[in-house]
Design an enzyme around this catalytic site. Structure first.
Site, mmCIF file in Angstrom:
data_model
loop_
_atom_site.group_PDB
_atom_site.id
_atom_site.type_symbol
_atom_site.label_atom_id
_atom_site.label_comp_id
_atom_site.label_asym_id
_atom_site.label_seq_id
_atom_site.Cartn_x
_atom_site.Cartn_y
_atom_site.Cartn_z
ATOM 1 N N LYS A 188 2.193 -2.860 6.344
ATOM 2 C CA LYS A 188 2.470 -2.666 4.925
ATOM 3 C C LYS A 188 3.904 -2.203 4.691
ATOM 4 O O LYS A 188 4.492 -2.506 3.643
ATOM 5 C CB LYS A 188 1.461 -1.685 4.325
ATOM 6 C CG LYS A 188 0.035 -2.239 4.279
ATOM 7 C CD LYS A 188 -0.041 -3.567 3.526
ATOM 8 C CE LYS A 188 -1.460 -4.103 3.435
ATOM 9 N NZ LYS A 188 -1.535 -5.379 2.666
ATOM 10 N N TYR A 202 -1.860 -1.135 10.658
ATOM 11 C CA TYR A 202 -1.979 -1.376 9.216
ATOM 12 C C TYR A 202 -0.784 -0.787 8.474
ATOM 13 O O TYR A 202 -0.154 -1.469 7.658
ATOM 14 C CB TYR A 202 -3.282 -0.777 8.696
ATOM 15 C CG TYR A 202 -3.450 -0.938 7.204
ATOM 16 C CD1 TYR A 202 -3.826 -2.162 6.663
ATOM 17 C CD2 TYR A 202 -3.209 0.125 6.330
ATOM 18 C CE1 TYR A 202 -3.958 -2.327 5.285
ATOM 19 C CE2 TYR A 202 -3.349 -0.024 4.964
ATOM 20 C CZ TYR A 202 -3.729 -1.252 4.443
ATOM 21 O OH TYR A 202 -3.853 -1.412 3.092
ATOM 22 N N SER A 223 0.853 -1.182 0.000
ATOM 23 C CA SER A 223 0.000 0.000 0.000
ATOM 24 C C SER A 223 0.889 1.232 0.000
ATOM 25 O O SER A 223 2.068 1.159 0.390
ATOM 26 C CB SER A 223 -0.893 0.003 1.245
ATOM 27 O OG SER A 223 -1.541 1.248 1.428
#
Length: 256
Positions: free
Chosen positions: A153, A149, A136
């Site tokens: 990533k 998160y 991401s």
């Protein structure tokens, strides 16, 4: 030609990559937790003449990745692994659900690493192969209110680039796909329906992200950032002071 194994294939980017792979004449092994959605997609792709297998798997278990890989290689040789399964949760770190964050770490990091390791060994033995890890633009910066998160990533991007360098010069490549906000169910699942980020109108379609990721992987690119706005977001952290950067990112994730 062997199979393309895709995790998180029941919806979003994974589903779009499956369609793109089938369009390129590839046979597939689709995996996710939702059997109904997988079977519906499999039926669609089989109608175009592709061979498609479905493996229902839960990567949020200690042996989920190992079981998935064992079943997949029983079907046939895996030429391409797409590590797409992933999740997150929005909110302050001190208040967000610990179980959801533990699941994020298990799926985004642990299971991805296990599958990548199995695929790398399998493909190295066969002399060639490709791995596409879905990271991401979050990988390029800390993410207040999406802290776990973003960190997960960053791990995916770092791991992908490192292994790609280790294997440089052969017929085995590793690509990290780093999309920004994409029109999928991710935001609903992560409880992000009213964050400021979604009001910027910058979301790409899952199909455009999948096309960029698939074509970049096939060319052997190490990092693919689809879309001009996302490329800007990926580069800016190099030039912005870290304190200012984290403050700006936090504003995107605040509910409004």
């Amino acid at each position: 030609m062997g199979y393309v194994l895709i995790t998180g294939a029941s919806e979003g980017i994974g589903k779009a990559i499956a369609r793109r792979a089938a369009k390129d004449g590839r046979d597939l092994i689709l995996s996710a937790r939702s059997e109904d959605k997988l079977e519906a997609l499999a039926a669609e792709l089989r109608s175009s003449g592709r061979t498609v297998h479905v493996i229902v798997a839960d990567l949020n278990t200690s042996d989920g990745a190992a079981q998935l890989w064992a079943e997949a290689v029983q079907i046939g040789q895996i030429d391409v692994l797409v590590n797409n399964a992933g999740l997150g949760i929005n909110g302050p770190f001190v208040k967000t659900d610990t179980t959801r964050e533990d699941t994020s770490v298990q799926v985004n990091i642990v299971a991805l690493t296990q599958l990548m390791k199995s695929a790398a060994q399998h493909m190295h033995a066969n002399g060639a192969g490709k791995i596409l890890n879905v990271a991401s633009t979050a990988a390029f910066m800390p993410g207040p209110h999406m802290a776990v998160y973003h960190a997960s990533k960053s791990y995916v991007l770092s791991l992908s680039e490192a292994v790609a360098q280790e294997l440089a010069g052969g017929d085995f490549t590793v690509t990290a796909l780093c999309p920004g906000a994409t029109k999928t169910e991710f935001f609903k699942d992560a409880d992000m329906h009213d964050v400021r980020l979604l009001k910027l109108g910058l979301m790409m379609s899952a199909e455009d992200v999948a096309d960029a990721g698939w074509s970049g992987m096939m060319r052997g690119k190490r990092v693919v950032v689809p879309g001009l706005a996302n490329k800007v977001f990926a580069v800016l952290p190099r030039f912005v002071p870290r304190g200012l950067l984290t403050w700006v990112v936090a504003q995107f994730y605040v509910r409004s």
